[in-house]
Scaffold this motif. Structure first.
Motif, short mmCIF file in Angstrom:
data_model
loop_
_atom_site.label_atom_id
_atom_site.label_comp_id
_atom_site.label_asym_id
_atom_site.label_seq_id
_atom_site.Cartn_x
_atom_site.Cartn_y
_atom_site.Cartn_z
N ASN A 76 22.91 -0.11 0.63
CA ASN A 76 23.60 -1.39 0.68
C ASN A 76 22.85 -2.50 -0.06
O ASN A 76 23.05 -3.67 0.21
CB ASN A 76 23.84 -1.78 2.15
CG ASN A 76 24.87 -0.87 2.80
OD1 ASN A 76 25.97 -0.72 2.30
ND2 ASN A 76 24.49 -0.24 3.91
N ARG A 77 21.95 -2.10 -1.00
CA ARG A 77 21.17 -3.05 -1.79
C ARG A 77 20.50 -4.09 -0.90
O ARG A 77 20.80 -5.28 -0.98
CB ARG A 77 22.06 -3.74 -2.82
CG ARG A 77 22.79 -2.74 -3.68
CD ARG A 77 23.21 -3.34 -4.99
NE ARG A 77 23.73 -2.31 -5.87
CZ ARG A 77 25.03 -2.17 -6.18
NH1 ARG A 77 25.92 -3.00 -5.70
NH2 ARG A 77 25.41 -1.21 -6.98
N PRO A 78 19.57 -3.63 -0.06
CA PRO A 78 18.96 -4.55 0.91
C PRO A 78 17.99 -5.52 0.25
O PRO A 78 17.50 -5.28 -0.86
CB PRO A 78 18.23 -3.60 1.85
CG PRO A 78 17.87 -2.43 1.00
CD PRO A 78 19.00 -2.27 0.03
N LYS A 79 17.70 -6.59 0.96
CA LYS A 79 16.69 -7.56 0.54
C LYS A 79 15.31 -7.07 0.96
O LYS A 79 14.30 -7.50 0.41
CB LYS A 79 16.94 -8.90 1.24
CG LYS A 79 18.21 -9.57 0.81
CD LYS A 79 17.85 -10.86 0.12
CE LYS A 79 19.09 -11.59 -0.32
NZ LYS A 79 19.00 -12.00 -1.71
N LEU A 80 15.32 -6.25 2.02
CA LEU A 80 14.05 -5.82 2.60
C LEU A 80 14.08 -4.31 2.82
O LEU A 80 15.03 -3.79 3.40
CB LEU A 80 13.83 -6.53 3.95
CG LEU A 80 12.64 -6.08 4.79
CD1 LEU A 80 11.32 -6.38 4.08
CD2 LEU A 80 12.65 -6.76 6.16
N LEU A 81 13.04 -3.65 2.31
CA LEU A 81 12.90 -2.22 2.56
C LEU A 81 11.73 -2.05 3.52
O LEU A 81 10.63 -2.53 3.25
CB LEU A 81 12.64 -1.46 1.26
CG LEU A 81 12.49 0.06 1.39
CD1 LEU A 81 13.80 0.70 1.80
CD2 LEU A 81 12.00 0.67 0.08
N VAL A 82 11.99 -1.39 4.63
CA VAL A 82 10.99 -1.23 5.66
C VAL A 82 10.70 0.27 5.78
O VAL A 82 11.62 1.07 5.82
CB VAL A 82 11.54 -1.78 6.99
CG1 VAL A 82 10.78 -1.23 8.16
CG2 VAL A 82 11.49 -3.30 6.99
N ALA A 83 9.43 0.64 5.77
CA ALA A 83 9.10 2.06 5.85
C ALA A 83 7.98 2.29 6.85
O ALA A 83 6.93 1.65 6.78
CB ALA A 83 8.72 2.59 4.48
N ASP A 84 8.22 3.16 7.82
CA ASP A 84 7.21 3.48 8.82
C ASP A 84 6.57 4.81 8.44
O ASP A 84 7.22 5.85 8.53
CB ASP A 84 7.85 3.55 10.20
CG ASP A 84 6.80 3.53 11.31
OD1 ASP A 84 5.61 3.68 10.99
OD2 ASP A 84 7.19 3.35 12.48
N GLU A 85 5.32 4.76 8.01
CA GLU A 85 4.60 5.96 7.59
C GLU A 85 5.45 6.81 6.65
O GLU A 85 5.70 7.98 6.94
CB GLU A 85 4.24 6.82 8.82
CG GLU A 85 3.57 6.07 9.94
CD GLU A 85 2.05 6.08 9.83
OE1 GLU A 85 1.54 6.52 8.78
OE2 GLU A 85 1.40 5.64 10.78
#
Ligand SMILES: Nc1ncnc2c1ncn2[C@@H]1O[C@H](COP(=O)(O)OP(=O)(O)OP(=O)(O)O)[C@@H](O)[C@H]1O
Ligand SMILES: [Mg+2]
Lengths: 237, 373
Positions: free
Chosen positions: A157-166
């Motif tokens: 969805n073409r995010p503003k924020l990419l969050v990655a846990d490990e």
């Protein structure tokens, strides 16, 4: 450059107050940053990340996204649907769906028309070198392919924020490096802000900011000249 | 993929559970359709059974509990015959008994020379003649079921009867009945001066209005008695109300159990899929969309169960009606209304059962859902 996420004096208790996982954390993240959250196991990194995405609810304090306080499951779901992409350590792909459908399922609420969703999913798969894997189930993919699929889904969805846990936790060194370079590229190409939880110092070194957590509190917060610092020209999308 | 892909895959991923739930719903719906259909069928068969023999109106005891318990006195007959436009009246005695202790049968005692004998379609033999000792005409179905021919003997109400004829009727009731001379049956039942009902035949030609006028006049001639067409007569018999009430109560209980089964299945499915629901929430699925996902699964199972149930119910009725003991008394009658009722149940109870698990699924924090692997 503007403020994307802001945690103000946020705390999270479990077990009716017996476990204080996160305590008095204040953290502001800009929309062009790459942030590494580091710390020992059990220090509260995942909990902070969950609070950033509204997957969890703070016991104390407030979480603001793009300047607005977000409250309630529906409001957070709407923010995640259009603004945040999440990559989990264990991929969290849906086993009953094919690779393509795993991306389409993220588009379902946002992009009308099954055909449009299908096309977007195939574009993303192609972008991550998974074009030929579209019809395979997650169980039929390699670890690296799964992680790339998880990233593709997070970006659907073409995010503003990419969050990655490990994001590299369950991958070998070589695959980890390629996953990290993909995340770095995403940041450069799409201007997406990135928050990565990691205890891999090499991964942390790729980020422009390093936040160290211990016992649920921020121990240090420093900006460094990272390899993947965005170039201004790449931030237009 | 569409909104339906995920719920469908969810159902397919657990085929046994899905099938068992659908079967549970189907059996509940089948029970409902069969029970209500059979009670309606009994009523319907009585009405058409009386119709067939040429009667236009029936005079019976007001509020009779069952078909056999109605009593009308012989003395009423002359008054009824005197009503204008009445061609003939026939006092008839009905009795439910067993034939050769092997099958339930309706015995009808008809007076000699009655108009009732006129329309009879004999397949073999003849109608009773004066001088016959305990003659009987059997309906074609019961004769076949008991393997009887003209000249054989059949025991009815503890009395051996001689079969003098076999007749074919269009109504199931009559196909499974035994028609005997009135006097003999009155003796056997010790009901010499009473009938079960008077069957009234009006003069031809006849239109709807004539029937209504005649009905009013007959009511005046037989104050305190029920006068109606055959359908009204069947409706006035109170045991049908009782049967219907019992059938409806049992079906409601069965259907309630089926919705609990749906709820239980979906609750288990939701628990098992907590993780999947957590992933969907993490992807930005709204609580409403997640609710819908679970509801769609519930509706799918209910709809499948409903359709299968209606088919099973119809088959069950056919089978019940074919048993020897039910022959003639039980007639399958699949009314549109009972199908509609079953479908209403399926589309209300199914989603209702799904609502609680679905609501629970949306209450869970995504972080909690994702921790449970
Ligand atoms: N839902 C929960 N219920 C109870 N305790 C919890 C819950 N979630 C987290 N905790 C506790 O809070 C603390 C922080 O957990 P968290 O998962 O945030 O650590 P982490 O830094 O991500 O660790 P790791 O590096 O091992 O993933 C831990 O002590 C953990 O046991
Ligand atoms: Mg963690």
């Amino acid at each position: 450059m503007s403020l994307l996420v802001e945690l103000s004096n946020v705390g999270r208790d479990f077990d009716s107050g017996r476990i204080v996982a996160v305590d008095d954390v204040s953290l502001a993240i800009e929309d062009d940053e790459t942030v590494a959250i580091v710390g020992r196991s059990g220090s509260g990194k995942s909990t902070i990340l969950n609070l950033v995405c509204g997957l969890d609810r703070p016991t104390r304090g407030e979480v603001r996204f793009e300047g607005r306080a977000v409250n309630g499951r529906a409001a957070w779901a709407a923010v995640r649907a259009s603004r945040i992409g999440i990559v989990f350590q264990n991929f969290f792909l849906l086993q009953s769906l094919s690779a393509g459908e795993n991306i389409e399922v993220a588009l379902l609420g946002n992009l009308g028309g099954a055909r449009q969703r299908r096309i977007r999913a195939l574009e993303l798969l192609a972008h991550f070198g998974l074009a030929e894997r579209a019809t395979l189930r997650p169980a039929e993919l390699s670890g690296g392919e799964r992680q790339r699929l998880a990233i593709a889904r997070a970006l659907a969805n073409r995010p503003k924020l990419l969050v990655a846990d490990e994001p590299t936790g369950s991958l070998d060194v070589q695959t980890s490096q390629s996953v990290m370079s993909i995340i770095g590229n995403v940041h450069r190409e799409f201007g997406t802000a990135v928050i990565v939880v990691t205890h891999d110092e090499e991964v942390a070194a790729l980020c422009g900011r390093r936040v160290e957590i211990s016992d649920g509190r921020i121990r240090s917060d420093s900006r460094v000249a990272a390899i993947s610092t965005p170039t201004p020209a790449s931030r237009t999308r | 993929m569409t909104e339906l892909t995920l719920p469908l895959r969810g159902l397919i991923a657990r085929p046994l559970r899905t099938l068992l739930t659908i079967l549970g719903i189907a059996l509940a719906v089948a029970g409902f359709v069969a029970l209500t259909g059979l009670t309606a069928g009994v009523q319907h068969s009585f009405a058409s059974g009386i119709d067939e023999n040429g009667a236009d109106l029936v005079v019976s005891q007001r509020g009779a509990f069952n078909l056999v318990s109605s009593t009308v006195p012989r003395s009423l007959g002359s008054g009824l015959s005197a009503v204008p436009d009445v061609e003939a009246v026939s006092g008839v005695l009905l009795n439910i008994t067993t034939a050769d202790d092997a099958a339930n049968i309706v015995m009808a005692g008809w007076p000699a020379g009655s108009f009732l004998w006129n329309d009879m379609h004999l397949l073999a033999g003849r109608i009773p003649a004066p001088g016959d000792q305990w003659p009987v005409i059997l309906g074609e179905s019961i004769a076949t079921a008991l393997d009887k021919r003209v000249g054989d003997t059949v025991e009815l109400q503890f009395q051996p009867y001689q079969i003098v004829g076999i007749a074919s009727f269009s109504s199931v009731l009559n196909q499974n009945s035994a028609i005997v001379p009135l006097e003999g049956l009155q003796q056997l039942l010790s009901r010499e001066d009473v009938f079960t009902l008077y069957e009234v035949r009006l003069k031809r030609p006849l239109d709807k209005n004539d029937v209504a006028v005649a009905r009013t006049r007959l009511m005046a001639a037989a104050p305190g008695f029920e006068v109606g067409d055959t359908e009204q007569f069947a409706n006035s018999i109170r045991i049908f109300d009782l049967l219907q009430a019992i059938a409806q109560t049992i079906s409601l209980a069965v259907m309630a159990m089926a919705s609990v089964a749906v709820a239980n299945t979906l609750l288990m499915a939701v628990n098992e899929r907590t993780f999947e629901i957590g992933v969907l929430a993490a992807l930005g699925w709204s609580p409403r969309r997640i609710l819908r996902l679970i509801l769609i699964e519930g509706v799918f199972m209910s709809a499948a169960g409903g359709v299968i149930g209606i088919i099973l119910g119809a088959l069950a009725m056919e089978m019940a009606a074919k048993t020897k003991f039910a022959a003639g008394l039980i007639v399958p009658y699949l009314s549109g209304w009972s199908i509609v009722q079953a479908l209403i149940f399926v589309f209300i109870a199914g989603p209702l059962g799904a609502l609680y698990p679905a609501w629970r699924a949306t209450r869970l924090l995504p972080a909690d859902a994702l921790r449970r692997i």
